[in-house]
Structures are given as structure tokens and as C-alpha cells.
Enzyme design. Structure first.
Site, PDB file in Angstrom:
ATOM      1  N   LYS A  42       4.769   6.144  13.035  1.00  0.00           N
ATOM      2  CA  LYS A  42       5.551   5.229  12.190  1.00  0.00           C
ATOM      3  C   LYS A  42       4.605   4.416  11.297  1.00  0.00           C
ATOM      4  O   LYS A  42       3.389   4.397  11.528  1.00  0.00           O
ATOM      5  CB  LYS A  42       6.380   4.304  13.094  1.00  0.00           C
ATOM      6  CG  LYS A  42       5.557   3.469  14.070  1.00  0.00           C
ATOM      7  CD  LYS A  42       6.436   2.838  15.142  1.00  0.00           C
ATOM      8  CE  LYS A  42       5.612   2.005  16.097  1.00  0.00           C
ATOM      9  NZ  LYS A  42       6.401   1.582  17.276  1.00  0.00           N
ATOM     10  N   TYR A 262     -12.282 -21.168  -2.362  1.00  0.00           N
ATOM     11  CA  TYR A 262     -11.114 -22.034  -2.608  1.00  0.00           C
ATOM     12  C   TYR A 262     -11.110 -23.221  -1.657  1.00  0.00           C
ATOM     13  O   TYR A 262     -11.357 -23.069  -0.455  1.00  0.00           O
ATOM     14  CB  TYR A 262      -9.822 -21.243  -2.405  1.00  0.00           C
ATOM     15  CG  TYR A 262      -9.485 -20.330  -3.556  1.00  0.00           C
ATOM     16  CD1 TYR A 262      -9.288 -20.841  -4.839  1.00  0.00           C
ATOM     17  CD2 TYR A 262      -9.352 -18.968  -3.354  1.00  0.00           C
ATOM     18  CE1 TYR A 262      -8.964 -19.996  -5.892  1.00  0.00           C
ATOM     19  CE2 TYR A 262      -9.020 -18.114  -4.396  1.00  0.00           C
ATOM     20  CZ  TYR A 262      -8.836 -18.643  -5.667  1.00  0.00           C
ATOM     21  OH  TYR A 262      -8.521 -17.810  -6.701  1.00  0.00           O
TER      22      TYR A 262
HETATM   23  C1  LIG Z   1       5.726   1.986  18.433  1.00  0.00           C
HETATM   24  C2  LIG Z   1       6.390   2.629  19.586  1.00  0.00           C
HETATM   25  C3  LIG Z   1       5.676   3.488  20.430  1.00  0.00           C
HETATM   26  C4  LIG Z   1       4.173   3.664  20.325  1.00  0.00           C
HETATM   27  O1  LIG Z   1       3.578   2.508  20.847  1.00  0.00           O
HETATM   28  P1  LIG Z   1       1.975   2.361  21.017  1.00  0.00           P
HETATM   29  O2  LIG Z   1       1.857   1.093  21.778  1.00  0.00           O
HETATM   30  O3  LIG Z   1       1.422   2.284  19.648  1.00  0.00           O
HETATM   31  O4  LIG Z   1       1.513   3.547  21.758  1.00  0.00           O
HETATM   32  C5  LIG Z   1       6.364   4.180  21.410  1.00  0.00           C
HETATM   33  N1  LIG Z   1       7.704   3.999  21.570  1.00  0.00           N
HETATM   34  C6  LIG Z   1       8.420   3.162  20.799  1.00  0.00           C
HETATM   35  C7  LIG Z   1       9.869   3.006  21.040  1.00  0.00           C
HETATM   36  C8  LIG Z   1       7.790   2.434  19.796  1.00  0.00           C
HETATM   37  O5  LIG Z   1       8.493   1.578  19.055  1.00  0.00           O
END
Ligand SMILES: *Cc1c(COP(=O)(O)O)cnc(C)c1O
Length: 381
Positions: A42, A262
Site C-alpha cells: 500500500k 529561519y
Molecule cells: C499495513 C497493514 C499490514 C502490513 O503491516 P506491516 O506492519 O507494515 O507489516 C498488514 N495488514 C493490514 C490490515 C494492514 O493495514
């Protein structure tokens, strides 16, 4: 040649080691075997580019991919083979039934309304539609309540409408192996799973992959560990995947009492040599790392950030380096052997996930695979 000259002129370089990514996938797949190992890609594969990451993982044997949104499925689909399954973790956005079905993506149904919309669309089409079912076993984020899922299991019409691929849950504390809620969530999930005999189970994210085998089900869903971030105290053998270097724009020496950046938040306590670096918060480098919190590195020497991080630049104190050690146009290291994502996250008061996913689109990306390097310019990914 054109690409090479651009690497020479680029302001910052994000190295992505796809060989290390593939090795991490193998480590995780071995760890959860005989369960299968999927991959969560994702947010554009945690910022690194879903197409190239997806394709490398597919070639390493991965056949189950998870994205958050339907819009993330299309580029990934072009990168992997037709025998891969792409799950949409957010499930079904309102009115997205037709586009989700047309894409051939598998929604992870999270609520009763998502279930009923997908079932209604299946009735309209006249055949069952693929889906995963997400159970909220105690995290209170996404997923059906246990009792609602059990009621759905008992509904005889369900079978003709939903072609269930997976029963899924997500752990709140997978990165804390001693946390009692992991077992509690597993017990809730198993109670629901008993009503769906034969359906493959998916529980483990990266942290879950390093929990006992009871948490692996039939399909693991690691994300961050693929990219070399240790997901908990028991994680072993993961290789770093990213490296970030940024260019020195200018070097100057300032007298004691001179302000920097800044707000002039840093006032030199003594004569200081400074380097202004082409890396800022628009490149995903946290602004909270200014004013004494973070550092760059050069040949093993820590160069503390002084003053506030700007949008496109920041300033480091290079007084610890010999005068001739660093020149304008050279690169200093922000992520690599001297400083990990976890180190930066610690300094910034956040988690490695947030540093990684924000690395942004402006760096030139150097993708290394099979010992060959390919350059992807900012804007081309
Ligand atoms: C993001 C996510 C994962 C992966 O999680 P990691 O901690 O990056 O391994 C797995 N399952 C769901 C439902 C997620 O939202």
C-alpha cells in the site's frame, strides 16, 4: 548517458536495493512456512514505487498483494502476473462495486454495509464475487464484529454471492510479543473461523510473522519488514533496503553568535563550519529534526543538523570534519550504514514507517537489482 549525467546533477539520491527486498521476502516466507507469504504494498509500496517493488516480489514468488485503495491496484496489476491476487484493504468505497469487479481486485470487506453492497452487486451480475472478510478481533479499527461474521456464515444465500478467498484479522500489538492481547485477539478470531471451515486465515503483519506459528494462519501479510525495518524485538536477518544521500549546496564558516536558518533558532556558540544540504521537509525529511534533533553522516562522522529544516534544504555542522574532507557538490548520508530508518524515527519522535512512506517523489531513485543499477528520475515514478 543522459541518465548518468542527471545522477551527477540531482540533489538527492534514494537508493532502493531490490535484491535486499527480495532477500527479505525470502526470509519472511521461510519464517512463516508452511503458510504462504503475501506482501503489503500500500501507499505506493511504502513510498518506494509499487510497480518495481511489486514486480520484484512477484519474481521472488509472491502471489498475494495487499493495497489500501482500489486506485492503487491498477499500476500493481500491470507489474505482476495474472496469477497474482490483489486485495484492497479498505474494501469497497461507495459506488465502487463495478470498478472493483472490472479491475478483478478482491475487496477486503470490513463492514456489514460493504458486505451487503458486494452481495447485491453479485446478485445483479448473477455470479458470486471474490472477497476477503475482515474480522475485528479487538483492535476497533476495521472489520466485522465477531457476531455479525458468525451470522453471515450461517446465511445460506451467502455462498451464491460471495466467493470468499480469505478470513482476515489484524493485531493491535503484533510488534510486542509479550502483549496478552495478541492471544486474546487470536481466540476471538478462531471462534469466528470455526464457522468458516476450510477458509484460509490471514493474521500476521510483519510483527505477526515473528510471533509463534499459531499467528501465521495460511497467508501472512508483511509490509514494513520487506523494506528492512525490524518489526519487533524478535525480528532477525532483515536487510536494509533504502539509502538516502543528499548534496552539499554550500559550505561556510560562521563566527560565534551568528544565527542560522529561519527564526535564527541556532546561534553558533563558537566558530562553526556549516554545510547547507539539498534536503528538506518537501523531500520527506521531518521538520521536527531541526534545532539539534537529527544528523547527517559523512565517513562515519556525525554532522548534527543546526537550525530549522527548510522546505528544500537544511544545515549541518561539519566542524568535526577535517577542512578538506567535504566539498560543495559532494553527498552526505542521511539513511545508510551510519543511520537507519529506526534511528531517524527515534530522533524525530515517530516510527520508521512514517519516515519511509514520506520519502516522497523528488529524489532520484537508484534501483539496484541483480547487481545492476537503474536510475529513475523524480517525476518518473
Ligand atoms: C499495513 C497493514 C499490514 C502490513 O503491516 P506491516 O506492519 O507494515 O507489516 C498488514 N495488514 C493490514 C490490515 C494492514 O493495514
Amino acid at each position: 548517458m543522459q541518465q548518468l549525467s542527471c545522477v551527477e546533477t540531482c540533489s538527492s539520491r534514494l537508493g532502493i536495493d531490490l535484491d535486499a527486498l527480495r532477500a527479505n521476502y525470502r526470509t519472511l516466507a521461510d519464517r512463516v512456512a508452511p503458510a504462504r507469504c503475501g506482501a503489503v504494498v500500500k501507499a505506493n509500496a511504502y513510498g518506494l514505487g509499487a510497480t518495481r517493488v511489486g514486480s520484484a516480489l512477484y519474481r521472488e514468488g509472491c502471489r498475494a498483494f495487499f493495497v489500501a485503495q482500489l486506485a492503487e491496484a491498477a499500476p500493481l496489476m500491470r507489474a505482476v502476473g495474472a496469477d497474482a491476487t490483489i486485495f484492497i484493504l479498505h474494501g469497497l468505497d461507495p459506488a465502487s462495486e463495478a470498478s472493483c469487479a472490472a479491475a478483478g481486485a478482491v475487496p477486503v470487506l470490513n463492514s456489514l454495509s460493504q458486505v451487503s453492497r458486494w452481495r447485491a452487486y453479485a446478485r445483479k451480475l448473477g455470479y458470486p464475487l471474490p472477497a476477503a472478510l475482515h474480522i475485528d478481533s479487538g483492535m476497533s479499527r476495521l472489520g466485522l464484529a465477531a457476531e455479525d461474521a458468525i451470522a453471515l456464515a450461517a446465511d445460506p444465500a451467502r455462498v451464491g454471492e460471495l466467493d470468499l478467498h480469505l478470513l482476515m484479522t489484524h493485531l493491535a500489538c503484533a510488534d510486542e510479543p509479550d502483549c496478552a492481547t495478541n492471544e486474546e485477539q487470536l481466540a476471538v478470531f478462531r471462534r469466528v473461523a470455526a464457522h468458516f471451515p476450510g477458509l484460509p486465515l490471514s493474521i500476521a503483519n510483519s510483527g505477526g510473522a515473528f510471533l509463534p506459528a499459531a499467528f501465521h494462519g495460511q497467508l501472512a501479510r508483511p509490509g514494513v519488514a520487506l523494506f528492512g525495518v525490524d518489526p519487533g524485538p524478535h525480528a532477525r536477518g532483515l536487510r536494509p533496503v533504502v539509502r538516502l544521500d543528499a548534496r552539499v549546496l554550500q559550505i561556510r564558516t560562521i563566527a560565534a553568535g551568528t544565527g542560522v536558518g529561519y527564526g535564527l533558532d541556532h546561534i553558533a556558540p563558537a566558530t562553526q563550519r556549516l554545510a547547507t544540504i539539498a534536503l528538506g521537509y518537501a523531500d520527506g525529511w521531518p521538520r521536527s529534526l531541526g534545532v539539534g534533533a537529527g544528523a547527517a553522516w559523512h565517513r562515519g562522522i556525525r554532522l548534527p543538523i543546526v537550525g530549522r529544516v527548510s522546505m528544500d534544504s537544511l544545515t549541518v555542522d561539519i566542524s568535526a570534519l577535517p577542512e578538506d574532507e567535504l566539498a560543495e557538490g559532494e553527498f552526505v548520508q542521511f539513511l545508510g550504514p551510519s543511520q537507519s530508518l529506526a534511528d531517524v524515527a527515534h530522533d524525530a519522535g515517530t516510527i520508521a514507517y512514517e519516515i519511509l512512506t514520506r520519502l516522497g517523489a523528488r529524489h532520484a531513485r537508484i534501483l539496484v537489482e541483480d547487481a545492476a543499477a537503474e536510475v529513475v528520475l523524480p517525476g518518473d515514478i
